[in-house]
Design a protein around this motif. Structure first.
Motif, PDB file in Angstrom:
ATOM      1  N   GLY A  73     -13.233 -15.377  -0.825  1.00  0.00           N
ATOM      2  CA  GLY A  73     -13.529 -14.843  -2.153  1.00  0.00           C
ATOM      3  C   GLY A  73     -13.293 -13.349  -2.255  1.00  0.00           C
ATOM      4  N   ILE A  74     -13.754 -12.606  -1.261  1.00  0.00           N
ATOM      5  CA  ILE A  74     -13.569 -11.155  -1.277  1.00  0.00           C
ATOM      6  C   ILE A  74     -12.086 -10.797  -1.116  1.00  0.00           C
ATOM      7  CG2 ILE A  74     -14.101  -9.015  -0.063  1.00  0.00           C
ATOM      8  CD1 ILE A  74     -16.422 -10.006  -1.679  1.00  0.00           C
ATOM      9  N   THR A  75     -11.386 -11.525  -0.253  1.00  0.00           N
ATOM     10  CA  THR A  75      -9.964 -11.250  -0.070  1.00  0.00           C
ATOM     11  C   THR A  75      -9.185 -11.534  -1.351  1.00  0.00           C
ATOM     12  OG1 THR A  75     -10.164 -11.807   2.266  1.00  0.00           O
ATOM     13  CG2 THR A  75      -7.958 -11.772   1.351  1.00  0.00           C
ATOM     14  N   THR A  76      -9.512 -12.619  -2.028  1.00  0.00           N
ATOM     15  CA  THR A  76      -8.862 -12.917  -3.309  1.00  0.00           C
ATOM     16  C   THR A  76      -9.194 -11.856  -4.345  1.00  0.00           C
ATOM     17  OG1 THR A  76      -8.963 -15.268  -2.823  1.00  0.00           O
ATOM     18  CG2 THR A  76      -8.608 -14.660  -5.113  1.00  0.00           C
ATOM     19  N   PHE A  77     -10.439 -11.410  -4.345  1.00  0.00           N
ATOM     20  CA  PHE A  77     -10.840 -10.363  -5.279  1.00  0.00           C
ATOM     21  C   PHE A  77     -10.057  -9.080  -5.039  1.00  0.00           C
ATOM     22  CE2 PHE A  77     -13.700  -6.748  -6.203  1.00  0.00           C
ATOM     23  CZ  PHE A  77     -13.765  -6.898  -7.587  1.00  0.00           C
ATOM     24  N   ILE A  78      -9.914  -8.708  -3.773  1.00  0.00           N
ATOM     25  CA  ILE A  78      -9.200  -7.467  -3.450  1.00  0.00           C
ATOM     26  C   ILE A  78      -7.718  -7.587  -3.785  1.00  0.00           C
ATOM     27  CG2 ILE A  78      -8.454  -5.973  -1.562  1.00  0.00           C
ATOM     28  CD1 ILE A  78     -11.110  -6.554  -0.211  1.00  0.00           C
ATOM     29  N   SER A  79      -7.114  -8.714  -3.407  1.00  0.00           N
ATOM     30  CA  SER A  79      -5.659  -8.816  -3.558  1.00  0.00           C
ATOM     31  C   SER A  79      -5.223  -9.135  -4.984  1.00  0.00           C
ATOM     32  CB  SER A  79      -5.104  -9.859  -2.600  1.00  0.00           C
ATOM     33  OG  SER A  79      -5.579 -11.137  -2.955  1.00  0.00           O
ATOM     34  N   ASP A  80      -5.934 -10.005  -5.685  1.00  0.00           N
ATOM     35  CA  ASP A  80      -5.480 -10.440  -7.003  1.00  0.00           C
ATOM     36  C   ASP A  80      -6.131  -9.686  -8.157  1.00  0.00           C
ATOM     37  OD1 ASP A  80      -3.896 -12.241  -5.700  1.00  0.00           O
ATOM     38  OD2 ASP A  80      -5.260 -13.931  -5.999  1.00  0.00           O
ATOM     39  N   ASP A  81      -7.455  -9.548  -8.110  1.00  0.00           N
ATOM     40  CA  ASP A  81      -8.162  -8.972  -9.247  1.00  0.00           C
ATOM     41  C   ASP A  81      -8.106  -7.448  -9.277  1.00  0.00           C
ATOM     42  OD1 ASP A  81      -8.761 -11.556  -9.921  1.00  0.00           O
ATOM     43  OD2 ASP A  81     -10.761 -11.523  -9.038  1.00  0.00           O
ATOM     44  N   HIS A  89      -6.129  -3.145   3.817  1.00  0.00           N
ATOM     45  CA  HIS A  89      -5.652  -3.952   4.940  1.00  0.00           C
ATOM     46  C   HIS A  89      -5.754  -5.453   4.661  1.00  0.00           C
ATOM     47  CE1 HIS A  89      -5.796  -0.165   7.073  1.00  0.00           C
ATOM     48  NE2 HIS A  89      -7.088  -0.069   6.831  1.00  0.00           N
ATOM     49  N   CYS A  90      -5.196  -5.907   3.558  1.00  0.00           N
ATOM     50  CA  CYS A  90      -5.287  -7.312   3.162  1.00  0.00           C
ATOM     51  C   CYS A  90      -4.727  -8.305   4.184  1.00  0.00           C
ATOM     52  CB  CYS A  90      -4.625  -7.540   1.817  1.00  0.00           C
ATOM     53  SG  CYS A  90      -5.715  -7.199   0.451  1.00  0.00           S
ATOM     54  N   PRO A  91      -3.599  -8.026   4.827  1.00  0.00           N
ATOM     55  CA  PRO A  91      -3.108  -9.016   5.802  1.00  0.00           C
ATOM     56  C   PRO A  91      -4.109  -9.291   6.925  1.00  0.00           C
ATOM     57  CG  PRO A  91      -1.357  -7.503   5.241  1.00  0.00           C
ATOM     58  CD  PRO A  91      -2.611  -6.962   4.615  1.00  0.00           C
ATOM     59  N   SER A  92      -4.827  -8.287   7.375  1.00  0.00           N
ATOM     60  CA  SER A  92      -5.844  -8.500   8.410  1.00  0.00           C
ATOM     61  C   SER A  92      -6.994  -9.346   7.884  1.00  0.00           C
ATOM     62  CB  SER A  92      -6.385  -7.160   8.897  1.00  0.00           C
ATOM     63  OG  SER A  92      -5.369  -6.383   9.443  1.00  0.00           O
ATOM     64  N   PHE A  93      -7.406  -9.078   6.653  1.00  0.00           N
ATOM     65  CA  PHE A  93      -8.489  -9.860   6.059  1.00  0.00           C
ATOM     66  C   PHE A  93      -8.064 -11.307   5.838  1.00  0.00           C
ATOM     67  CE2 PHE A  93     -10.066  -5.759   3.888  1.00  0.00           C
ATOM     68  CZ  PHE A  93     -10.673  -5.363   5.065  1.00  0.00           C
ATOM     69  N   THR A  97      -9.741 -14.612   7.565  1.00  0.00           N
ATOM     70  CA  THR A  97     -10.225 -15.723   6.748  1.00  0.00           C
ATOM     71  C   THR A  97      -9.588 -17.037   7.163  1.00  0.00           C
ATOM     72  OG1 THR A  97     -10.573 -14.209   4.909  1.00  0.00           O
ATOM     73  CG2 THR A  97     -10.443 -16.533   4.388  1.00  0.00           C
ATOM     74  N   ALA A  98      -8.305 -17.017   7.427  1.00  0.00           N
ATOM     75  CA  ALA A  98      -7.619 -18.232   7.868  1.00  0.00           C
ATOM     76  C   ALA A  98      -8.171 -18.712   9.204  1.00  0.00           C
ATOM     77  CB  ALA A  98      -6.118 -17.974   7.973  1.00  0.00           C
TER      78      ALA A  98
END
Length: 125
Positions: A73-81, A89-93, A97-98
């Protein structure tokens, strides 16, 4: 635009790390217990031991799953919203998550098999 502060990132990352560490410690404890049982030739197939193992697996599995969902949820929030991937550092997050979801998918069959074992032992009473 909503600003993503560093405190939120630290909190959810520490929750994910804590859940993963608890899962590793639980698995290590079970490994030591099983090797000890093999060395002394004793079986831990009692109702109480099976119930404790089942409850422990369900607790660690639930914590791992909630940590993975929070991370997603947080990663989606950071990358999309917020569209602030270049700062955070989205790729690390996304990789963390994966990996959290993959570890939960490996724990889920153990949880279900332990639950089936407990139900089977309780029916034999």
């Amino acid at each position: 635009m909503v600003a993503m502060n560093e405190l939120t990132l630290v909190l959810w990352t520490s929750y994910l790390v804590s859940a993963a560490a608890l899962q590793c410690l639980w698995s290590l404890a079970l490994t030591i217990l099983y090797f000890y049982a093999l060395l002394v030739g004793r079986s831990y197939r009692t109702r109480r031991a099976t119930a404790i193992l089942c409850v422990g697996d369900w607790i660690t599995g639930a914590l791992t799953f909630t940590a993975a969902c929070v991370s997603a949820g947080i990663t989606t929030f950071i990358s999309d919203d917020v569209e602030a991937c270049y700062e955070n550092h989205c790729p690390s997050f996304m990789a963390a998550t994966a990996m959290a979801f993959l570890s939960w998918f490996t724990v889920a069959p153990c949880c279900l098999l332990n639950l089936a074992s407990v139900v089977h032992k309780l029916q034999r009473l």
